[in-house]
Design an enzyme around this catalytic site. Structure first.
Site, PDB file in Angstrom:
ATOM      1  N   ASN A   1      25.202  -1.655   4.070  1.00 54.34           N
ATOM      2  CA  ASN A   1      23.935  -1.897   3.382  1.00 54.34           C
ATOM      3  C   ASN A   1      24.005  -1.223   2.012  1.00 54.34           C
ATOM      4  OD1 ASN A   1      21.321  -2.060   2.472  1.00 54.34           O
ATOM      5  ND2 ASN A   1      20.438  -0.773   4.081  1.00 54.34           N
TER       6      ASN A   1
ATOM      7  N   LYS B   1      21.884  -1.298  -0.311  1.00 55.03           N
ATOM      8  CA  LYS B   1      20.569  -0.921  -0.858  1.00 55.03           C
ATOM      9  C   LYS B   1      20.471  -1.390  -2.317  1.00 55.03           C
ATOM     10  CE  LYS B   1      20.439   2.646   2.598  1.00 55.03           C
ATOM     11  NZ  LYS B   1      19.927   3.925   3.064  1.00 55.03           N
TER      12      LYS B   1
ATOM     13  N   HIS C   1      14.154  -2.229   8.043  1.00 51.94           N
ATOM     14  CA  HIS C   1      14.786  -0.976   7.603  1.00 51.94           C
ATOM     15  C   HIS C   1      13.688   0.057   7.312  1.00 51.94           C
ATOM     16  CE1 HIS C   1      17.050   1.951   5.327  1.00 51.94           C
ATOM     17  NE2 HIS C   1      18.149   1.413   5.842  1.00 51.94           N
TER      18      HIS C   1
ATOM     19  N   GLU D   1      13.326   2.154   5.057  1.00 50.72           N
ATOM     20  CA  GLU D   1      12.893   2.224   3.651  1.00 50.72           C
ATOM     21  C   GLU D   1      11.869   1.137   3.348  1.00 50.72           C
ATOM     22  OE1 GLU D   1      16.844   2.221   1.986  1.00 50.72           O
ATOM     23  OE2 GLU D   1      17.163   4.214   2.842  1.00 50.72           O
TER      24      GLU D   1
ATOM     25  N   GLU E   1      18.563   3.733  13.497  1.00 54.27           N
ATOM     26  CA  GLU E   1      18.762   4.570  12.322  1.00 54.27           C
ATOM     27  C   GLU E   1      17.700   5.669  12.298  1.00 54.27           C
ATOM     28  OE1 GLU E   1      21.084   2.272   9.053  1.00 54.27           O
ATOM     29  OE2 GLU E   1      18.952   1.964   8.723  1.00 54.27           O
TER      30      GLU E   1
ATOM     31  N   GLY F   1      20.848   9.006   4.464  1.00 51.58           N
ATOM     32  CA  GLY F   1      21.064   9.523   3.113  1.00 51.58           C
ATOM     33  C   GLY F   1      20.974  11.039   3.008  1.00 51.58           C
TER      34      GLY F   1
ATOM     35  N   SER G   1      23.946   8.424   7.694  1.00 53.85           N
ATOM     36  CA  SER G   1      25.050   9.301   7.287  1.00 53.85           C
ATOM     37  C   SER G   1      26.306   9.102   8.132  1.00 53.85           C
ATOM     38  CB  SER G   1      24.607  10.772   7.292  1.00 53.85           C
ATOM     39  OG  SER G   1      23.565  10.973   6.356  1.00 53.85           O
TER      40      SER G   1
HETATM   41  P1  13P Z   1      23.355   6.267   4.756  1.00 58.58           P
HETATM   42  O1  13P Z   1      24.630   5.841   5.428  1.00 58.58           O
HETATM   43  O2  13P Z   1      23.490   6.398   3.268  1.00 58.58           O
HETATM   44  O3  13P Z   1      22.749   7.467   5.417  1.00 58.58           O
HETATM   45  O4  13P Z   1      22.304   5.071   4.947  1.00 58.58           O
HETATM   46  C1  13P Z   1      22.129   4.529   6.214  1.00 58.58           C
HETATM   47  C2  13P Z   1      21.284   3.325   6.107  1.00 58.58           C
HETATM   48  O5  13P Z   1      20.101   3.407   5.801  1.00 58.58           O
HETATM   49  C3  13P Z   1      21.919   2.019   6.328  1.00 58.58           C
HETATM   50  O6  13P Z   1      20.971   1.007   6.428  1.00 58.58           O
END
Ligand code: 13P
Length: 255
Positions: free
Chosen positions: A9, A11, A98, A100, A170, A176, A216
């Site tokens: 992903n 983002k 997601h 976010e 997640e 992150g 992560s």
């Molecule tokens: P990270 O791997 O940067 O923690 O992000 C995970 C994520 O949100 C994948 O959709």
């Protein structure tokens, strides 16, 4: 046997040129370590979808996902992108729910259930994300939070439609942050999710659905996470932006 999947992903990262360059690097790295049985999915921003789909269309076990979709078919929704449009780029998957999007764009379960429905209707496979935040984990409410997110948006589906989903667990506190769930935390949550799917849809669906871990996950820890019985791969953020790391993760499944 369940499908092993690693999805990247991106983002809101990478210009058009930089994105295509990253895909070329990933393909090159994979030439040396093909991981032919692992389904590899790239989820770039919308602007890259068609060009990346064209690059990977002939590659084995490779797909493209959008990071979002609108919940309606078409119309006067300035700035939005429909599932039908996404399919027309050659993408076969869509990330739905997601954290976010739940947090920054106020997406709730009612909206997400509509996104799941319209994606399935247009033959786009949802990668449906669930996960508790830190306060919920600390209050020991992680199981009920995750179950509610899953059931509210997807348990209206028939067993055959539910079986078409990919699930991604997640934990928000791991996204992150550099903090990863321990293998015990990941395995016990994945096992719990699978057991709840079993209760609702039975063993055939629950034993064949892929449940990915995200948060992560990186080139260093993917091996131990993917060794967990109920972890069928990963949804990768930051580490998916570096071709060698992404390909190392793809090659982290037990032999
Ligand atoms: P990270 O791997 O940067 O923690 O992000 C995970 C994520 O949100 C994948 O959709």
């Amino acid at each position: 046997m369940r499908k092993k999947i690693v999805a990247g992903n991106w983002k809101m990262n990478k210009t058009f040129e930089a994105g295509l360059q990253l895909v070329d690097e990933i393909i090159k790295e994979l030439d040396a370590q093909p991981a032919s049985e692992v389904l590899k999915i790239i989820a770039p921003p919308y602007i890259h979808l068609a060009a990346i789909a064209e690059k990977v269309i002939l590659l084995n076990e490779f797909g493209v996902a959008s990071q979002n979709c609108h919940h309606l078919a078409n119309g006067a929704y300035t700035g939005e992108v429909s599932t039908e449009m996404i399919v027309s780029t050659g993408a076969k998957y869509v990330i739905v729910g997601h954290s976010e999007r739940r947090l920054y764009f106020a997406e709730n379960s009612e909206l997400l259930s509509q996104k799941v429905d319209i994606a399935l209707k247009n033959n786009l496979t949802p990668i449906f994300c669930i996960g508790e935040n830190l306060a919920e984990r600390n209050a020991d409410k992680h199981l009920e939070t995750v179950l509610k997110q899953l059931s509210d948006a997807t348990f209206h589906l028939s067993a055959s439609d539910f079986g078409r989903l990919i699930i991604a667990y997640e934990p928000v506190w791991a996204i992150g942050t550099g903090v990863t769930a321990t293998t015990e935390q990941a395995q016990s949550m994945h096992k719990y999710i699978r057991s709840e799917i079993n209760k609702k849809y039975g063993a055939e669906v629950s034993s064949s659905i892929s449940i990915l871990y995200g948060g992560s996950c990186n080139a260093q820890n993917a091996k131990e996470l993917f060794a967990c019985e109920d972890v069928d791969g990963g949804l990768i953020g930051g580490a998916a932006l570096k071709a060698p790391d992404f390909v190392t993760i793809i090659n982290s499944f037990p032999a």
